[in-house]
Design an enzyme around this catalytic site. Structure first.
Site, PDB file in Angstrom:
ATOM      1  N   HIS A 112     -41.742 -11.943   2.533  1.00 49.43           N
ATOM      2  CA  HIS A 112     -40.989 -13.127   2.952  1.00 49.43           C
ATOM      3  C   HIS A 112     -40.965 -13.116   4.474  1.00 49.43           C
ATOM      4  O   HIS A 112     -40.514 -12.156   5.089  1.00 49.43           O
ATOM      5  CB  HIS A 112     -39.554 -13.122   2.414  1.00 49.43           C
ATOM      6  CG  HIS A 112     -38.788 -14.333   2.833  1.00 49.43           C
ATOM      7  ND1 HIS A 112     -38.791 -15.488   2.090  1.00 49.43           N
ATOM      8  CD2 HIS A 112     -38.043 -14.587   3.930  1.00 49.43           C
ATOM      9  CE1 HIS A 112     -38.056 -16.397   2.710  1.00 49.43           C
ATOM     10  NE2 HIS A 112     -37.587 -15.866   3.840  1.00 49.43           N
ATOM     11  N   CYS A 113     -41.454 -14.163   5.093  1.00 53.43           N
ATOM     12  CA  CYS A 113     -41.556 -14.222   6.545  1.00 53.43           C
ATOM     13  C   CYS A 113     -40.430 -15.088   7.101  1.00 53.43           C
ATOM     14  O   CYS A 113     -40.386 -16.290   6.830  1.00 53.43           O
ATOM     15  CB  CYS A 113     -42.901 -14.797   6.960  1.00 53.43           C
ATOM     16  SG  CYS A 113     -43.083 -14.926   8.747  1.00 53.43           S
ATOM     17  N   PRO A 114     -39.522 -14.516   7.887  1.00 55.37           N
ATOM     18  CA  PRO A 114     -38.435 -15.325   8.445  1.00 55.37           C
ATOM     19  C   PRO A 114     -38.918 -16.320   9.492  1.00 55.37           C
ATOM     20  O   PRO A 114     -38.257 -17.316   9.751  1.00 55.37           O
ATOM     21  CB  PRO A 114     -37.501 -14.276   9.068  1.00 55.37           C
ATOM     22  CG  PRO A 114     -38.358 -13.101   9.331  1.00 55.37           C
ATOM     23  CD  PRO A 114     -39.414 -13.110   8.267  1.00 55.37           C
TER      24      PRO A 114
ATOM     25  N   ASN B  38     -39.826 -19.049   7.353  1.00 54.34           N
ATOM     26  CA  ASN B  38     -38.766 -19.252   6.365  1.00 54.34           C
ATOM     27  C   ASN B  38     -39.339 -19.492   4.976  1.00 54.34           C
ATOM     28  O   ASN B  38     -38.858 -20.326   4.214  1.00 54.34           O
ATOM     29  CB  ASN B  38     -37.861 -20.417   6.790  1.00 54.34           C
ATOM     30  CG  ASN B  38     -36.562 -20.465   6.022  1.00 54.34           C
ATOM     31  OD1 ASN B  38     -36.074 -19.441   5.552  1.00 54.34           O
ATOM     32  ND2 ASN B  38     -35.997 -21.651   5.883  1.00 54.34           N
TER      33      ASN B  38
END
Length: 192
Positions: free
Chosen positions: A123-125, A128
């Site tokens: 999951h890449c912030p 998002n």
């Protein structure tokens, strides 16, 4: 960490937005604006124009790939079929009790998005969104664009510094000195 609603996030543009994502889009706009307002007008030679054009290509790559990687839904096909009310056509050995749907072997449930993602990577912030089979290639394009933009900004900074150094050196060499400061004239006046 903010969890997504019960149905799961659709994509990276779904709220709640991550502060990393908002910051990344603001920084992208600031970097592009500063490059084209500070560097490009001062460097109209062939190298400056080529660097500006190459930078523009990386900006487009970053924006297009970032938009797609953020905007796509990387859900597992079984989860997507359940959302649409369709029957699941693939056979699988895995079942997600949180999504209440059959999923493929390489799928994993993301706690932040509250859904299973096909071939889950992470999951890449910054976007998002989860990175999985649906957006892996465009995520790599986004990283390539960001790397290219950063490299060109460093190269432009170095080129501007060299140009400033050369200009200062030429100005110091050609500077007119008063007669009293010239060692040759001072020596001849003392002798004569």
């Amino acid at each position: 960490m903010t969890n997504a609603p019960a149905g799961g996030k659709i994509n990276g543009f779904s709220r709640p937005w991550d502060p990393h994502q908002v910051g990344a889009w603001i920084l992208l706009a600031l970097f592009v604006a500063s490059f084209y307002s500070l560097y490009t007008p001062l460097h109209t030679d062939a190298a400056g124009i080529a660097l500006s054009a190459l930078y523009g290509a990386f900006v487009v790559l970053t924006f297009v790939c970032g938009w797609h990687a953020t905007g796509c839904d990387p859900s597992d096909p079984g989860v997507l079929a359940k959302k649409k009310g369709e029957t699941i056509t693939h056979t699988t050995e895995n079942y997600c009790y949180l999504c209440e749907a059959p999923v493929k072997k390489r799928s994993k449930h993301c706690r932040r998005c509250n859904k299973c993602v096909g071939a889950f990577d992470h999951h890449c912030p910054w976007i998002n969104n989860c990175v999985g089979s649906a957006n892996y290639k465009t995520f790599l394009g986004l990283l390539t664009g960001c790397f290219g933009m950063s490299t060109i900004q460093v190269a432009a900074f170095v080129q501007a510094g060299q140009k400033q150094h050369e200009t200062a050196h030429v100005a110091n060499t050609l500077a007119v000195r008063p007669a009293g400061d010239c060692p040759l004239l001072s020596a001849t006046r003392r002798v004569g």
